[in-house]
Scaffold this motif. Structure first.
Motif, PDB file in Angstrom:
ATOM      1  N   LYS A  36      10.349 105.607 -39.665  1.00 13.24           N
ATOM      2  CA  LYS A  36       9.087 105.862 -40.354  1.00 13.24           C
ATOM      3  C   LYS A  36       9.182 106.965 -41.397  1.00 13.24           C
ATOM      4  N   ASP A  37      10.188 107.816 -41.298  1.00 11.34           N
ATOM      5  CA  ASP A  37      10.292 108.930 -42.235  1.00 11.34           C
ATOM      6  C   ASP A  37      11.212 108.648 -43.422  1.00 11.34           C
ATOM      7  N   VAL A  38      11.766 107.442 -43.522  1.00 12.62           N
ATOM      8  CA  VAL A  38      12.669 107.123 -44.629  1.00 12.62           C
ATOM      9  C   VAL A  38      11.901 106.373 -45.706  1.00 12.62           C
ATOM     10  N   SER A  39      12.453 106.356 -46.902  1.00 10.87           N
ATOM     11  CA  SER A  39      11.796 105.682 -48.022  1.00 10.87           C
ATOM     12  C   SER A  39      11.809 104.173 -47.812  1.00 10.87           C
ATOM     13  N   PRO A  40      10.881 103.448 -48.448  1.00 10.87           N
ATOM     14  CA  PRO A  40      10.850 101.983 -48.294  1.00 10.87           C
ATOM     15  C   PRO A  40      12.170 101.315 -48.678  1.00 10.87           C
ATOM     16  N   ALA A  41      12.798 101.794 -49.772  1.00 12.36           N
ATOM     17  CA  ALA A  41      14.058 101.181 -50.201  1.00 12.36           C
ATOM     18  C   ALA A  41      15.154 101.376 -49.157  1.00 12.36           C
ATOM     19  N   LYS A  42      15.241 102.596 -48.641  1.00 13.02           N
ATOM     20  CA  LYS A  42      16.270 102.849 -47.619  1.00 13.02           C
ATOM     21  C   LYS A  42      15.935 102.100 -46.334  1.00 13.02           C
ATOM     22  N   ARG A  43      14.658 101.978 -46.055  1.00  9.34           N
ATOM     23  CA  ARG A  43      14.246 101.257 -44.855  1.00  9.34           C
ATOM     24  C   ARG A  43      14.730  99.812 -44.917  1.00  9.34           C
ATOM     25  N   ARG A  44      14.558  99.168 -46.068  1.00 11.11           N
ATOM     26  CA  ARG A  44      15.026  97.779 -46.213  1.00 11.11           C
ATOM     27  C   ARG A  44      16.540  97.701 -46.054  1.00 11.11           C
ATOM     28  N   ALA A  45      17.244  98.697 -46.617  1.00  4.23           N
ATOM     29  CA  ALA A  45      18.700  98.708 -46.497  1.00  4.23           C
ATOM     30  C   ALA A  45      19.134  98.908 -45.042  1.00  4.23           C
ATOM     31  N   LEU A  46      18.400  99.745 -44.303  1.00  8.43           N
ATOM     32  CA  LEU A  46      18.724  99.959 -42.897  1.00  8.43           C
ATOM     33  C   LEU A  46      18.453  98.707 -42.062  1.00  8.43           C
ATOM     34  N   VAL A  47      17.371  98.001 -42.387  1.00  7.07           N
ATOM     35  CA  VAL A  47      17.075  96.747 -41.692  1.00  7.07           C
ATOM     36  C   VAL A  47      18.203  95.745 -41.925  1.00  7.07           C
ATOM     37  N   PHE A  48      18.631  95.644 -43.182  1.00  9.45           N
ATOM     38  CA  PHE A  48      19.740  94.744 -43.496  1.00  9.45           C
ATOM     39  C   PHE A  48      20.987  95.151 -42.712  1.00  9.45           C
ATOM     40  N   THR A  49      21.226  96.455 -42.585  1.00 11.58           N
ATOM     41  CA  THR A  49      22.431  96.946 -41.919  1.00 11.58           C
ATOM     42  C   THR A  49      22.432  96.617 -40.438  1.00 11.58           C
ATOM     43  N   TYR A  50      21.290  96.832 -39.758  1.00  9.71           N
ATOM     44  CA  TYR A  50      21.338  96.547 -38.323  1.00  9.71           C
ATOM     45  C   TYR A  50      21.354  95.050 -38.036  1.00  9.71           C
ATOM     46  N   HIS A  51      20.801  94.236 -38.926  1.00 10.80           N
ATOM     47  CA  HIS A  51      20.952  92.790 -38.737  1.00 10.80           C
ATOM     48  C   HIS A  51      22.387  92.355 -38.990  1.00 10.80           C
ATOM     49  N   LEU A  52      23.039  92.999 -39.957  1.00 14.56           N
ATOM     50  CA  LEU A  52      24.453  92.704 -40.189  1.00 14.56           C
ATOM     51  C   LEU A  52      25.275  93.059 -38.953  1.00 14.56           C
ATOM     52  N   LEU A 121      24.196 104.696 -24.365  1.00 15.23           N
ATOM     53  CA  LEU A 121      24.728 104.559 -25.722  1.00 15.23           C
ATOM     54  C   LEU A 121      23.628 104.160 -26.696  1.00 15.23           C
ATOM     55  N   ARG A 122      22.694 103.335 -26.249  1.00 13.88           N
ATOM     56  CA  ARG A 122      21.597 102.926 -27.125  1.00 13.88           C
ATOM     57  C   ARG A 122      20.716 104.113 -27.509  1.00 13.88           C
ATOM     58  N   GLN A 123      20.529 105.038 -26.601  1.00 14.27           N
ATOM     59  CA  GLN A 123      19.675 106.181 -26.882  1.00 14.27           C
ATOM     60  C   GLN A 123      20.255 107.084 -27.981  1.00 14.27           C
ATOM     61  N   LYS A 124      21.568 107.060 -28.129  1.00 14.27           N
ATOM     62  CA  LYS A 124      22.213 107.941 -29.104  1.00 14.27           C
ATOM     63  C   LYS A 124      22.046 107.474 -30.547  1.00 14.27           C
ATOM     64  N   VAL A 125      21.624 106.234 -30.769  1.00  9.91           N
ATOM     65  CA  VAL A 125      21.514 105.740 -32.147  1.00  9.91           C
ATOM     66  C   VAL A 125      20.157 106.083 -32.763  1.00  9.91           C
ATOM     67  N   PHE A 126      19.228 106.578 -31.973  1.00  8.35           N
ATOM     68  CA  PHE A 126      17.912 106.926 -32.515  1.00  8.35           C
ATOM     69  C   PHE A 126      17.901 108.392 -32.955  1.00  8.35           C
ATOM     70  N   PRO A 127      17.166 108.650 -34.050  1.00  9.40           N
ATOM     71  CA  PRO A 127      16.453 107.715 -34.933  1.00  9.40           C
ATOM     72  C   PRO A 127      17.421 106.978 -35.861  1.00  9.40           C
ATOM     73  N   LEU A 128      17.019 105.787 -36.312  1.00  3.96           N
ATOM     74  CA  LEU A 128      17.853 104.975 -37.198  1.00  3.96           C
ATOM     75  C   LEU A 128      17.649 105.427 -38.645  1.00  3.96           C
ATOM     76  N   ASN A 129      18.112 106.599 -38.951  1.00  4.73           N
ATOM     77  CA  ASN A 129      17.915 107.136 -40.307  1.00  4.73           C
ATOM     78  C   ASN A 129      19.206 107.201 -41.106  1.00  4.73           C
ATOM     79  N   THR A 130      20.317 106.704 -40.527  1.00  5.37           N
ATOM     80  CA  THR A 130      21.588 106.641 -41.257  1.00  5.37           C
ATOM     81  C   THR A 130      22.177 105.239 -41.081  1.00  5.37           C
ATOM     82  N   PHE A 131      23.049 104.886 -42.013  1.00  9.26           N
ATOM     83  CA  PHE A 131      23.637 103.538 -41.958  1.00  9.26           C
ATOM     84  C   PHE A 131      24.607 103.368 -40.786  1.00  9.26           C
TER      85      PHE A 131
END
Length: 284
Positions: A36-52, A121-131
């Motif tokens: 929620k704290d990242v820009s819309p453009a980066k948010r879309r890129a992060l969504v693409f990254t976790y789906h990849l 291990l899942r808890q360590k990835v939050f927040p998803l603010n980096t690629f």
């Protein structure tokens, strides 16, 4: 690996995606809140990254499934119709599962234990603010227990080729992406259309029919070809018998024609011999 099988995997992922949304909806919401704290453009890129990352996990699982099929099943599939029959049966099984049969529920419960094991291990990835975190989250997401994923993995096993198994699972994952990245309004529209027209059930029925066709059609063609071959053999045997009868008839005819001539010749020869005897001078 045929194009038809890849299309089947894609449609399986797409029409089964409402089920995926039910399984993954909470996870997707958690991912969204952590960005929620990242820009819309980066948010879309992060969504693409976790789906990849998720599709990479699917492809890796497909690679392993294809390798299992190659090492364990390939020795049993040389020079026979086992690969085709096994593929047909798996398609029928997956199709019946998409129609609502709870065949894979126990497997989902078993997978949930592994998913819980990954919790620290899942808890360590939050927040998803980096690629890197987004990619790791996606890789872990690929191991979320899901009967639909397990069904696709069964198809990857009987593909008896590791690369084919990986491609099939990647394409399956692509089919699930639209539902999982859609907005709330679009998700509602997609779920409504898929549910109203029973597209998942329709796809399941198509898979069942396809599996039955994969098994039955070549058998029917082989049976018809075998019958045609037997007909040709019978025709050849009949022709040979007719030829033998014609030959015997010709021989009989030749004997019939030759017999009077031979008899006349012999009678004439005997008559000549008698004349020669009478013409010999008498001894004194």
């Amino acid at each position: 690996m045929t194009t038809a099988l890849l299309v089947a995997a894609l449609l399986m992922g797409f029409f089964g995606s409402p089920h995926c949304l039910g399984m993954c909806g909470g996870l997707v919401t958690a991912f969204g809140l952590s960005m929620k704290d990242v820009s819309p453009a980066k948010r879309r890129a992060l969504v693409f990254t976790y789906h990849l990352g998720r599709l990479t996990s699917y492809a890796s699982l497909g690679l392993i499934a294809g390798l299992i099929g190659t090492t364990l099943l390939e020795p049993l599939m040389q020079g026979n119709s086992t690969p085709r029959i096994l593929l047909g049966l798996v398609l029928v099984f997956v199709g019946v599962t998409m129609l609502g049969a709870p065949f894979l529920n126990k497997l989902e419960r078993f997978g949930m234990r592994f998913w819980q094991y990954l919790s620290p291990l899942r808890q360590k990835v939050f927040p998803l603010n980096t690629f890197p975190r987004a990619l790791t989250a996606g890789l872990l997401w690929g191991f979320l227990p899901c009967g639909l994923v397990y069904g696709a993995l069964l198809i990857a096993v009987v593909a008896h080729n590791p690369l084919s198994g990986a491609a099939l699972m990647f394409v399956f994952g692509l089919g699930t992406v639209p539902m999982l990245v859609a907005t709330h309004e679009t998700v509602g529209w997609l779920r409504d259309k898929i549910g109203r027209f029973r597209l998942r059930q329709l796809n399941g029925a198509i898979m069942v029919l396809s599996g039955l066709a994969v098994v039955a059609v070549p058998m029917m063609m082989s049976s018809m070809h075998s019958g045609h071959g037997n007909g040709q053999m019978d025709h050849r045997s009949h022709s040979a018998m007719m030829a033998d009868e014609d030959t015997a008839h010709d021989m009989n005819q030749m004997n019939h024609d030759m017999t009077p001539a031979m008899d006349n010749t012999m009678d004439h020869s005997m008559h000549d011999m008698g004349d020669d005897k009478n013409s010999m001078p008498q001894s004194q």
